[in-house]
Design an enzyme around this catalytic site. Structure first.
Site, PDB file in Angstrom:
ATOM      1  N   PHE A 190      -3.884 -14.091   1.156  1.00 56.37           N
ATOM      2  CA  PHE A 190      -3.179 -13.499   0.007  1.00 56.37           C
ATOM      3  C   PHE A 190      -1.678 -13.719   0.152  1.00 56.37           C
ATOM      4  O   PHE A 190      -0.990 -13.988  -0.823  1.00 56.37           O
ATOM      5  CB  PHE A 190      -3.480 -11.999  -0.112  1.00 56.37           C
ATOM      6  N   GLU A 227       1.880 -14.222  -2.381  1.00 56.55           N
ATOM      7  CA  GLU A 227       3.141 -13.542  -2.063  1.00 56.55           C
ATOM      8  C   GLU A 227       4.259 -14.563  -1.806  1.00 56.55           C
ATOM      9  O   GLU A 227       5.247 -14.584  -2.557  1.00 56.55           O
ATOM     10  CB  GLU A 227       2.919 -12.552  -0.901  1.00 56.55           C
ATOM     11  N   GLU A 266       0.818  -1.226   0.000  1.00 50.01           N
ATOM     12  CA  GLU A 266       0.000   0.000   0.000  1.00 50.01           C
ATOM     13  C   GLU A 266       0.847   1.270   0.000  1.00 50.01           C
ATOM     14  O   GLU A 266       0.335   2.356  -0.208  1.00 50.01           O
ATOM     15  CB  GLU A 266      -0.947   0.013   1.211  1.00 50.01           C
TER      16      GLU A 266
END
Ligand code: NFD
Length: 309
Positions: free
Chosen positions: A207, A212, A131
């Site tokens: 996720f 990842e 982010e």
């Protein structure tokens, strides 16, 4: 004349309130399925201009492209399409155009600890999260989904991620997580929540687990895990136990070295800053007040020569 003007004015105000209310109502869905964020184009492009000029300087490089180009690529990926059938690959042109080189040893992944992880990363200064990068910054905390009719996106209701396998925003975060991991170098960090009795700290279907960890390359040397715990609550999982054992095996199987720490001091201090009255933080408070029993000699006063000289 004045009366007529007042009436016209009052009717006008009422009309404006009605329009306004209808806009608010059209954005609200009783089941909590929000529609596409209002003024999404302006929000996206505004964030983009702001990022370019004021954000993450000098920690992350600038991107040599235009904000309008980025918006067009992002919008094209999902607009005029059913909201449940957006492939990860649709976002690829946007992900490539907005990509930045990531600083070595500074990438931070997280599961279930969004706020703490971003405080710990110190918004790019200590660590860089997805982010913090342009790719994630522009899309973070907004909602979007497409529809086949004009204006190409749905302003009233987007499906939940669980409603369908290729939901527009879920596909975006999957693709963004994948490319973020592919660009990581050196030692990477991962912050997890060890206090949730309903959710293991590490989940292969998160996720992090799905997009990842499997996409880390040979440029990565070590995975450094931080397990954080909610103050004054039972520690459900700690390093070397439960799902952390599975994580260690998954990391080592991919050829990376593994290290794990429970609530390192920096994290504990952040937690205590948010909740200084918790029992676990009283130690720090007592220390600051000089109320701790210590077997050590008192610290010498300023300019006093300690007797060990
Ligand atoms: P998480 P994670 N429905 O906390 N990332 O490991 C809706 F609506 O479980 C960043 O899976 O950890 N939202 C973002 C959901 C999103 C649902 C995804 C759901 N069923 C991945 N499940 C982001 N910035 O929004 C999950 N979410 C949302 C990357 C919810 O907002 C980051 O690089 C939750 O806070 C990070 O390393 C967020 O997804 C890792 O993947 C994350 O779920 C975190 O995904």
């Amino acid at each position: 004349m004045v009366m007529i003007r007042t009436r016209v004015f009052a009717v006008g105000i009422l009309f404006l309130i009605m329009i306004n209310t209808s806009i608010v109502v059209s954005q609200y869905d009783p089941e909590g399925h929000r529609g596409t964020t209002e003024n999404i184009k302006e929000v996206f492009e505004g964030r983009c201009w702001d990022y370019d000029v004021t954000r993450y300087l000098p920690d992350l490089p600038r991107v040599d492209t235009g904000c309008e180009t980025l918006w067009k690529l992002f919008f094209k990926a999902f607009s005029y399409q059913p909201p449940c059938a957006v492939a990860l690959e649709n976002y690829q042109p946007y992900l490539e155009e907005a990509a930045q080189a990531l600083p070595k040893d500074k990438v931070l992944f997280w599961s279930s600890v969004f706020s703490l992880a971003h405080q710990y990363g110190d918004y790019g200064q200590r660590y860089v999260t997805l982010e913090d990068t342009l790719v994630g910054y522009l899309a973070n905390s907004i909602t979007w989904c497409g529809q086949s009719i004009e204006p190409g996106y749905n302003v009233t209701r987007c499906p939940a991620w669980d409603d369908c396998p290729l939901e527009a925003a879920e596909s975006f975060w999957a693709g963004a997580s994948k490319t973020f991991a592919q660009r990581a170098k050196g030692e990477v960090s991962l912050m997890l929540d060890g206090s949730n009795p309903e959710k293991p700290a590490y989940r292969r279907n998160s996720f992090f687990g799905k997009f990842e960890l499997p996409n880390l390359t040979k440029d990565v040397t070590r995975v450094s895990v931080i397990v954080s715990h909610v103050l004054d609550k039972p520690k459900v999982e700690v390093c070397g136990e439960g799902s952390l054992l599975l994580l260690e095996a998954d990391v080592k199987e991919r050829g990376f070295s593994y290290v794990c720490k429970d609530d390192p001091l920096v994290v504990l201090h952040l937690l205590c800053a948010s909740d200084p009255n918790s029992r676990e933080c009283q130690l720090v408070v007592n220390h600051a007040r000089g109320q701790l029993n210590s077997t050590k000699k008192d610290t010498p006063l300023l300019n006093e020569v300690p007797d060990f000289f």
